[in-house]
Design a protein around this motif. Structure first.
Motif, PDB file in Angstrom:
ATOM      1  N   UNK A   7      23.296  59.624  18.910  1.00 17.25           N
ATOM      2  CA  UNK A   7      23.717  61.003  19.157  1.00 17.25           C
ATOM      3  C   UNK A   7      23.775  61.709  17.800  1.00 17.25           C
ATOM      4  N   UNK A   8      23.105  62.843  17.646  1.00 15.43           N
ATOM      5  CA  UNK A   8      23.097  63.528  16.347  1.00 15.43           C
ATOM      6  C   UNK A   8      24.516  63.754  15.818  1.00 15.43           C
ATOM      7  N   UNK A   9      24.726  63.340  14.596  1.00 13.86           N
ATOM      8  CA  UNK A   9      26.040  63.491  13.980  1.00 13.86           C
ATOM      9  C   UNK A   9      27.039  62.447  14.427  1.00 13.86           C
ATOM     10  N   UNK A  10      26.687  61.665  15.439  1.00 13.72           N
ATOM     11  CA  UNK A  10      27.592  60.623  15.918  1.00 13.72           C
ATOM     12  C   UNK A  10      28.814  61.161  16.646  1.00 13.72           C
ATOM     13  N   UNK A  11      28.789  62.436  17.013  1.00 18.15           N
ATOM     14  CA  UNK A  11      29.975  63.062  17.602  1.00 18.15           C
ATOM     15  C   UNK A  11      29.905  63.007  19.131  1.00 18.15           C
ATOM     16  N   UNK A  12      30.901  62.393  19.738  1.00 17.84           N
ATOM     17  CA  UNK A  12      31.053  62.388  21.188  1.00 17.84           C
ATOM     18  C   UNK A  12      32.271  63.233  21.556  1.00 17.84           C
ATOM     19  N   UNK A  13      32.317  63.677  22.781  1.00 18.81           N
ATOM     20  CA  UNK A  13      33.455  64.486  23.210  1.00 18.81           C
ATOM     21  C   UNK A  13      33.871  64.063  24.605  1.00 18.81           C
ATOM     22  N   UNK A  35      15.674  54.119  21.632  1.00 21.49           N
ATOM     23  CA  UNK A  35      17.091  54.504  21.740  1.00 21.49           C
ATOM     24  C   UNK A  35      17.487  55.166  20.431  1.00 21.49           C
ATOM     25  N   UNK A  36      17.985  56.400  20.537  1.00 23.74           N
ATOM     26  CA  UNK A  36      18.322  57.151  19.335  1.00 23.74           C
ATOM     27  C   UNK A  36      19.819  57.423  19.303  1.00 23.74           C
TER      28      UNK A  36
END
Length: 261
Positions: free
Chosen positions: A15-21, A12-13
């Motif tokens: 999300x790059x940058x921790x940014x969700x939308x 489990x990795x």
């Protein structure tokens, strides 16, 4: 059980940058109640979506064939359960009940009541209310009507328009009583009838029914007749967008979508 297979380590990795939308439709989400045999309405709504700020969520409702007052009225009790399938965990801004003729029989106010019984706080419209609102916005109180329906179903739509203050000065119909039959009428048939009809003192043309191929003919009808053309799908989508706060022109679908925001 699935057969045993060698499974590699699953990581489990983040999300790059921790940014969700947000999900699609960050500005407006429209829920559509589409008839089970109508393959045009959701296709047309999807074509009119300007970009990913607007999302369409569709749920299907059973309409027995052939179309008649009995089958249209029988749909009313199915509306709340159909609405409950429209992404219940996501925000919805507008809900469209996608049937012009059924609205004319069930009643605009009753359709709204049934939708709100299952999804409070949303804007509600339908092709009948959308068309009346659109024609009023276009200052068109006298219209030439083209439908794919039988004369009996056409008559009831004319009554609904009249109740909304829109007078039908010329009416043509193709005589079909199933959605599959309606969907078989070519787009060019609407153009030809519009071009060759004496529209008398009409101030606009209204093409009724969500199952038609008329959406793509709007600009050609307007060019051929010099009159604004309103269709069921165009009007319902426009009204749903406008009630939800959209105010940007959308090209390719007539004067209404270009100018009336």
């Amino acid at each position: 059980m699935l057969a045993d297979v060698a499974i590699p380590e699953i990581r489990q990795v983040p999300v790059p940058g921790g940014r969700l939308e947000d999900n699609y439709g960050e500005k407006i989400r429209i829920g559509l109640i589409a008839l089970c045999d109508d393959v045009a309405v959701d296709r047309d709504f999807a074509r009119m979506i300007p970009d990913d700020r607007v999302a369409l969520i569709t749920s299907r409702i059973l309409l027995e064939q052939p179309n008649s007052e009995r089958t249209f009225l029988a749909m009313a009790d199915r509306i709340p359960d159909t609405v409950r399938l429209l992404c219940p965990s996501l925000r919805l801004d507008s809900v469209v009940f996608g049937c012009t003729s059924a609205t004319s029989f069930i009643g605009e106010a009753r359709v709204t009541e049934l939708v709100l019984s299952a999804r409070q706080g949303v804007n509600v419209t339908n092709p009948g209310t959308g068309a009346i609102t659109a024609l009023t916005e276009l200052n068109a109180k006298r219209v030439s009507v083209i439908t794919p329906y039988t004369a009996a179903n056409t008559e009831n739509v004319v009554r609904m328009l009249a109740k909304g203050g829109i007078q039908s000065v010329q009416v043509s119909c193709f005589g079909f009583d199933t959605d599959m039959g309606i969907g078989s009428v070519p787009r060019d048939a609407y153009v030809e009838v519009a071009r060759n009809t004496n529209h008398q003192d009409a101030e606009a043309i209204f093409v009724s029914c969500t199952a038609t191929k008329a959406l793509d003919a709007i600009d050609e009808i307007e060019a051929a007749t010099g009159l604004p053309c309103v269709t069921s799908n165009q009007a319902a989508f426009w009204h749903a967008l406008r009630m939800a706060g959209w105010n940007e022109p959308i090209a390719g679908f007539g004067r209404l979508m270009r100018n009336c925001w």
